[in-house]
Design a protein around this motif. Structure first.
Motif, PDB file in Angstrom:
ATOM      1  N   THR A 275      15.767  36.719  19.076  1.00 43.51           N
ATOM      2  CA  THR A 275      14.490  36.160  19.521  1.00 43.51           C
ATOM      3  C   THR A 275      13.337  36.750  18.725  1.00 43.51           C
ATOM      4  OG1 THR A 275      15.398  35.890  21.744  1.00 43.51           O
ATOM      5  CG2 THR A 275      13.006  35.764  21.520  1.00 43.51           C
ATOM      6  N   ARG A 276      13.434  38.039  18.378  1.00 43.32           N
ATOM      7  CA  ARG A 276      12.379  38.666  17.569  1.00 43.32           C
ATOM      8  C   ARG A 276      12.232  37.946  16.233  1.00 43.32           C
ATOM      9  NH1 ARG A 276      14.030  43.649  17.851  1.00 43.32           N
ATOM     10  NH2 ARG A 276      12.708  43.960  19.680  1.00 43.32           N
ATOM     11  N   ALA A 277      13.337  37.600  15.627  1.00 40.60           N
ATOM     12  CA  ALA A 277      13.290  36.897  14.344  1.00 40.60           C
ATOM     13  C   ALA A 277      12.653  35.521  14.505  1.00 40.60           C
ATOM     14  CB  ALA A 277      14.687  36.790  13.750  1.00 40.60           C
ATOM     15  N   ARG A 278      12.977  34.810  15.593  1.00 39.46           N
ATOM     16  CA  ARG A 278      12.406  33.485  15.838  1.00 39.46           C
ATOM     17  C   ARG A 278      10.907  33.572  16.127  1.00 39.46           C
ATOM     18  NH1 ARG A 278      14.522  31.671  20.669  1.00 39.46           N
ATOM     19  NH2 ARG A 278      13.522  29.644  20.279  1.00 39.46           N
ATOM     20  N   LEU A 279      10.520  34.554  16.957  1.00 42.65           N
ATOM     21  CA  LEU A 279       9.099  34.755  17.230  1.00 42.65           C
ATOM     22  C   LEU A 279       8.348  35.084  15.946  1.00 42.65           C
ATOM     23  CD1 LEU A 279       9.285  36.896  20.497  1.00 42.65           C
ATOM     24  CD2 LEU A 279       7.920  34.810  20.260  1.00 42.65           C
ATOM     25  N   GLY A 280       8.925  35.965  15.139  1.00 43.85           N
ATOM     26  CA  GLY A 280       8.279  36.350  13.889  1.00 43.85           C
ATOM     27  C   GLY A 280       8.124  35.177  12.942  1.00 43.85           C
ATOM     28  N   ALA A 281       9.153  34.338  12.863  1.00 48.63           N
ATOM     29  CA  ALA A 281       9.089  33.169  11.987  1.00 48.63           C
ATOM     30  C   ALA A 281       8.000  32.209  12.447  1.00 48.63           C
ATOM     31  CB  ALA A 281      10.445  32.468  11.959  1.00 48.63           C
ATOM     32  N   ALA A 282       7.893  32.004  13.781  1.00 51.39           N
ATOM     33  CA  ALA A 282       6.851  31.116  14.304  1.00 51.39           C
ATOM     34  C   ALA A 282       5.462  31.690  14.026  1.00 51.39           C
ATOM     35  CB  ALA A 282       7.052  30.913  15.807  1.00 51.39           C
ATOM     36  N   ALA A 283       5.308  33.008  14.192  1.00 50.33           N
ATOM     37  CA  ALA A 283       4.021  33.644  13.937  1.00 50.33           C
ATOM     38  C   ALA A 283       3.640  33.532  12.465  1.00 50.33           C
ATOM     39  CB  ALA A 283       4.058  35.104  14.365  1.00 50.33           C
ATOM     40  N   CYS A 284       4.582  33.772  11.588  1.00 51.20           N
ATOM     41  CA  CYS A 284       4.296  33.662  10.160  1.00 51.20           C
ATOM     42  C   CYS A 284       3.971  32.219   9.771  1.00 51.20           C
ATOM     43  CB  CYS A 284       5.476  34.179   9.346  1.00 51.20           C
ATOM     44  SG  CYS A 284       5.687  35.985   9.426  1.00 51.20           S
ATOM     45  N   ALA A 285       4.635  31.244  10.419  1.00 49.37           N
ATOM     46  CA  ALA A 285       4.342  29.830  10.146  1.00 49.37           C
ATOM     47  C   ALA A 285       2.920  29.490  10.564  1.00 49.37           C
ATOM     48  CB  ALA A 285       5.347  28.939  10.868  1.00 49.37           C
ATOM     49  N   ALA A 286       2.504  30.008  11.726  1.00 48.29           N
ATOM     50  CA  ALA A 286       1.140  29.767  12.181  1.00 48.29           C
ATOM     51  C   ALA A 286       0.131  30.361  11.201  1.00 48.29           C
ATOM     52  CB  ALA A 286       0.938  30.365  13.575  1.00 48.29           C
ATOM     53  N   ALA A 287       0.412  31.570  10.716  1.00 48.84           N
ATOM     54  CA  ALA A 287      -0.499  32.208   9.768  1.00 48.84           C
ATOM     55  C   ALA A 287      -0.527  31.453   8.443  1.00 48.84           C
ATOM     56  CB  ALA A 287      -0.078  33.657   9.545  1.00 48.84           C
ATOM     57  N   ALA A 288       0.630  31.043   7.965  1.00 47.27           N
ATOM     58  CA  ALA A 288       0.693  30.329   6.690  1.00 47.27           C
ATOM     59  C   ALA A 288      -0.039  28.993   6.749  1.00 47.27           C
ATOM     60  CB  ALA A 288       2.154  30.114   6.297  1.00 47.27           C
ATOM     61  N   SER A 289      -0.063  28.376   7.917  1.00 44.29           N
ATOM     62  CA  SER A 289      -0.677  27.052   8.044  1.00 44.29           C
ATOM     63  C   SER A 289      -2.178  27.069   7.796  1.00 44.29           C
ATOM     64  CB  SER A 289      -0.390  26.474   9.436  1.00 44.29           C
ATOM     65  OG  SER A 289      -1.152  27.136  10.435  1.00 44.29           O
ATOM     66  N   VAL A 290      -2.801  28.253   7.858  1.00 42.35           N
ATOM     67  CA  VAL A 290      -4.240  28.355   7.606  1.00 42.35           C
ATOM     68  C   VAL A 290      -4.523  29.298   6.430  1.00 42.35           C
ATOM     69  CG1 VAL A 290      -5.030  27.774   9.937  1.00 42.35           C
ATOM     70  CG2 VAL A 290      -4.415  30.150   9.393  1.00 42.35           C
ATOM     71  N   ASP A 291      -3.516  29.511   5.589  1.00 45.13           N
ATOM     72  CA  ASP A 291      -3.659  30.403   4.428  1.00 45.13           C
ATOM     73  C   ASP A 291      -4.231  31.751   4.853  1.00 45.13           C
ATOM     74  OD1 ASP A 291      -2.837  28.318   2.669  1.00 45.13           O
ATOM     75  OD2 ASP A 291      -4.865  27.488   2.774  1.00 45.13           O
ATOM     76  N   TYR A 292      -3.612  32.339   5.863  1.00 44.37           N
ATOM     77  CA  TYR A 292      -4.149  33.553   6.468  1.00 44.37           C
ATOM     78  C   TYR A 292      -4.149  34.717   5.487  1.00 44.37           C
ATOM     79  CZ  TYR A 292      -5.522  36.611  10.241  1.00 44.37           C
ATOM     80  OH  TYR A 292      -6.254  37.453  11.033  1.00 44.37           O
ATOM     81  N   ARG A 293      -5.133  35.609   5.689  1.00 47.85           N
ATOM     82  CA  ARG A 293      -5.239  36.814   4.879  1.00 47.85           C
ATOM     83  C   ARG A 293      -5.670  37.970   5.763  1.00 47.85           C
ATOM     84  NH1 ARG A 293      -9.070  35.269   1.898  1.00 47.85           N
ATOM     85  NH2 ARG A 293     -10.761  36.482   2.823  1.00 47.85           N
ATOM     86  N   GLY A 294      -4.937  39.076   5.691  1.00 46.65           N
ATOM     87  CA  GLY A 294      -5.285  40.260   6.481  1.00 46.65           C
ATOM     88  C   GLY A 294      -4.325  40.471   7.634  1.00 46.65           C
ATOM     89  N   ALA A 295      -4.805  41.218   8.639  1.00 42.09           N
ATOM     90  CA  ALA A 295      -4.012  41.482   9.846  1.00 42.09           C
ATOM     91  C   ALA A 295      -4.407  40.481  10.929  1.00 42.09           C
ATOM     92  CB  ALA A 295      -4.255  42.906  10.336  1.00 42.09           C
ATOM     93  N   GLY A 296      -3.423  39.924  11.587  1.00 34.74           N
ATOM     94  CA  GLY A 296      -3.685  38.967  12.663  1.00 34.74           C
ATOM     95  C   GLY A 296      -2.584  39.035  13.699  1.00 34.74           C
ATOM     96  N   THR A 297      -2.855  38.430  14.837  1.00 34.66           N
ATOM     97  CA  THR A 297      -1.892  38.457  15.940  1.00 34.66           C
ATOM     98  C   THR A 297      -1.713  37.055  16.495  1.00 34.66           C
ATOM     99  OG1 THR A 297      -2.483  40.717  16.548  1.00 34.66           O
ATOM    100  CG2 THR A 297      -1.406  39.389  18.226  1.00 34.66           C
TER     101      THR A 297
END
Length: 686
Positions: free
Chosen positions: A254-276
């Motif tokens: 589940t940690r891997a799935r949560l992490g993948a979803a979080a990274c997908a959300a960040a990538a969708s807005v070309d995120y830069r820096g630390a975020g949650t």
């Protein structure tokens, strides 16, 4: 790093400003603090290399003043601004102003701030990128009738929340159509006041949810990683209280799935820096999760992630903002042990968690754990800002040990002069559900009303000794014991000319108060001193010999204090108004010394109150602003009807009718009121 930034301005205050300054100092970067008039002597101001005043106490005229903060950065030669969290940390206009002034905003780009700063837009956006979301709808542009229809179609229970902000402010739970109008009104009012935008979002309420969030790091070179999850389920009124990493219910898959979803959300807005990226996880099915929102900044609870990963998140923010690529790959991230954080708030749990203000007469952090504190001895806690004054964080090889260490650390943490939630935090950590990891976001609300523990024998003995010493000192200065005060360094007795004299009570009243046991030509004998506790109870403390005046506040002299431990784990402080604050056996108690006559009068009044009808006067539970008056002057009301609402420290507090009758309103919307000021009268019907 030093070639990239040699000066960074910290656009915040309190513990987060101090925490950022620590990393800047470690990296050899010059730090600039900003401060309001209320924070002129705050710790973060002294700890920075440079400090700039940006306005008066209200945040809107200081910490939220974009022009003032940017001007301070330009004036001091800052090449970058770290916004911390809250205030301007997710304000796209601030980011643009920094860029226009040639200053690096240590945060994501404008697109991420715009998309993720609006809950409605963020939810729609991430859903298009395969991130699971909670069923719901935006109320933007809808009439109340349209909202009711859409709510019926979505199904109850619903959660009404402001679209433009976070932190749980304005959120309302609605379980039926009948509750919806009041919830909409309250949510709009709070949202408009806190964020300048009353647009609402309504979502299906997930019953017994767990709040799980994932820390992400993303650089300007296309790399995105996550640092595991944090469990933030223990909340009160949508405000987090205790956080931990990792979650006790999230497995590796589940940690891997949560992490993948979080990274997908960040990538969708070309995120830069630390975020949650925050998710709701069903308590019964921890493998099922839904996106809530993305916080485009550092989080309050970031220390637990730092402790289990060994990664300094502020340093990572600085390096990413300076254009460096991430030095960590996903495979480098390892979780070591367990970390738990408790937020220490200036509030009175036994009084419904009402925020507290005052002077910190004595502050002592526990050893062996991490404490991120906003205050120190002599600090003033005001109603101008958030009531969080510290975070205590324990890190251990396993969760059970971390819980034990955190409880022990809270017991050792000394805050005298201001009410705190430390006692409540310790009772929460002892809860079976918390210890077993069987939690949901409603756990705290289901707990019995908190009652402060009675002062121990050690606390009463220390208070009696201090009261005796204070009275004896008052005699020597011919001052009333309730106004006696002094200043000096740790462990000193008040020096000549430094006391708060006055009064004219003389020997008789001082001896009447202290009952020191002194007799001409005879040794002292044990005597009792009466005290009144916060809930009005009368207790007795016994001391054979006078103890030292262990602390005395003197706000007129910049809150300098005298402090001393009476014995192992026991400390006492005396405030300007004569209240004795005692820390003993891991418990802090505020005690007001009483003469025998006062004690007798208090007991008699308590008996009379018990036999009488409820008080017709409705008083302000705390200092604040009247944001709503719900009934007209002269209107009939029923017991429990809301009469007025007071706002203070970003929270609303309703004042309700104690009984049925006719109401007389004594305040108006916009009035600033003090604690216990009469707001209205309810005359019982004949």
């Amino acid at each position: 790093m030093n070639d990239m930034f040699d000066t960074v301005l910290v656009a915040n205050r309190g513990e987060i400003a101090r925490r950022v300054i620590r990393t800047l100092r470690r990296l050899g970067i010059r730090s600039v603090a900003v401060y309001s008039d209320a924070d002129a002597s705050a710790p973060h101001v002294r700890e920075a290399d440079v400090a700039v005043r940006i306005g008066p106490a209200p945040a809107a005229q200081s910490y939220l003043d974009v022009g003032a903060v940017v001007a301070a950065a330009v004036e001091t030669g800052a090449q970058a601004v770290h916004p911390g969290y809250g205030f301007l940390s997710e304000n796209v206009a601030f980011a643009r102003s920094c860029a226009a002034a040639g200053i690096v905003f240590i945060g994501p780009g404008e697109r991420a701030l715009e998309v993720m700063g609006d809950k409605i837009r963020a939810k729609e956006h991430v859903a298009d990128h395969g991130v699971p979301t909670v069923p719901g709808f935006s109320a933007a542009g809808m009439t109340d009738a349209d909202i009711v229809a859409s709510a019926d179609a979505t199904g109850y229970p619903l959660l009404v929340k402001p679209s433009a902000g976070g932190g749980g402010k304005g959120m309302q739970v609605v379980r039926s159509a009948a509750e919806l109008p009041d919830a909409l009104s309250t949510a709009r009012r709070v949202s408009a006041a806190a964020f300048g935008d009353d647009t609402l979002l309504l979502e299906r309420l997930i019953e017994r949810p767990r709040h799980i969030e994932v820390q992400v790091l993303a650089d300007a070179h296309g790399q995105i990683i996550h640092l595991g999850e944090r469990e933030c389920t223990l909340q009160r009124r949508h405000q987090k209280v205790v956080e931990e990493a990792p979650s006790p219910v999230v497995d590796a898959t589940t940690r891997a799935r949560l992490g993948a979803a979080a990274c997908a959300a960040a990538a969708s807005v070309d995120y830069r820096g630390a975020g949650t990226v925050e998710f709701l996880v069903a308590a019964e099915r921890p493998d099922e999760f839904f996106f809530i929102e993305m916080n485009t900044r550092l989080q309050v609870e970031h220390p637990v992630t730092e402790l289990v990963t060994g990664v300094d998140l502020v340093e990572q923010q600085l390096r990413i903002a300076a254009g460096e690529p991430l030095r960590l790959a996903q495979g480098d991230v390892r979780l070591d042990g367990h970390a738990i954080e408790a937020r220490v708030y200036a509030e009175a749990p036994e009084r419904g968690f009402l925020p507290a203000t005052g002077e910190v007469l004595s502050w002592r952090a526990a050893e062996g754990v991490r404490t991120d504190g906003a205050v120190e001895t002599g600090s003033a806690v005001t109603a101008d800002y958030d009531p969080m004054i510290a975070k205590v964080i324990a890190h251990a090889p396993d969760r059970a040990t971390a819980l034990q260490q955190l409880d022990a650390a809270l017991a050792e943490t000394v805050v005298l002069g201001v009410d705190t939630n430390i006692g409540f935090l310790r009772s929460l950590l002892a809860d079976d559900g918390v210890r077993g990891g069987d939690m949901d976001t409603g756990l705290i609300e289901r707990l019995p009303a908190y009652a402060a523990p009675a002062p121990s024998a050690a606390a009463l003995a220390a208070a009696a000794a201090a009261a005796t010493a204070a009275g004896d000192n008052a005699v020597s200065r011919r001052a009333t014991p309730m106004s006696a005060s002094g200043t000096g360094s740790l462990g000193e007795k008040p020096r000549s000319g430094q006391g708060g004299g006055g009064g004219g009570a003389g020997h008789a009243s001082a001896l009447w108060l202290t009952a020191s046991g002194w007799r001409a030509g005879a040794p002292a004998v044990p005597v009792s001193t009466a005290f009144e506790t916060g809930d009005g109870s009368i207790v007795l403390g016994e001391a054979t010999e006078p103890g030292p005046i262990v602390a005395a506040g003197a706000r007129r002299e910049r809150a300098r204090t005298v402090g001393r431990a009476l014995a192992d784990g026991v400390a006492v402080a005396i405030s300007d108004d004569g209240i004795l604050w005692v820390h003993a056996d891991g418990v802090t108690t505020a005690l007001r010394p009483l003469t025998r006559r006062q004690a007798a009068e208090r007991r008699r009044a308590a008996r009379e109150r018990g036999a009488a009808a409820s008080d017709p006067e409705l008083r302000a539970p705390m200092p604040g602003a009247v944001v709503a008056v719900h009934v007209a002057d002269g209107a009939p009301v029923a017991a429990g009807d809301r009469i007025a609402t007071i706002e203070a420290m970003k929270m609303e507090h309703p004042v309700t009718a104690p009984h049925a009758g006719i109401v007389r309103i004594d305040v108006a919307v916009g009035d600033q009121v003090r604690r216990d000021q009469v707001l209205a009268h309810v005359k019982e019907n004949d």
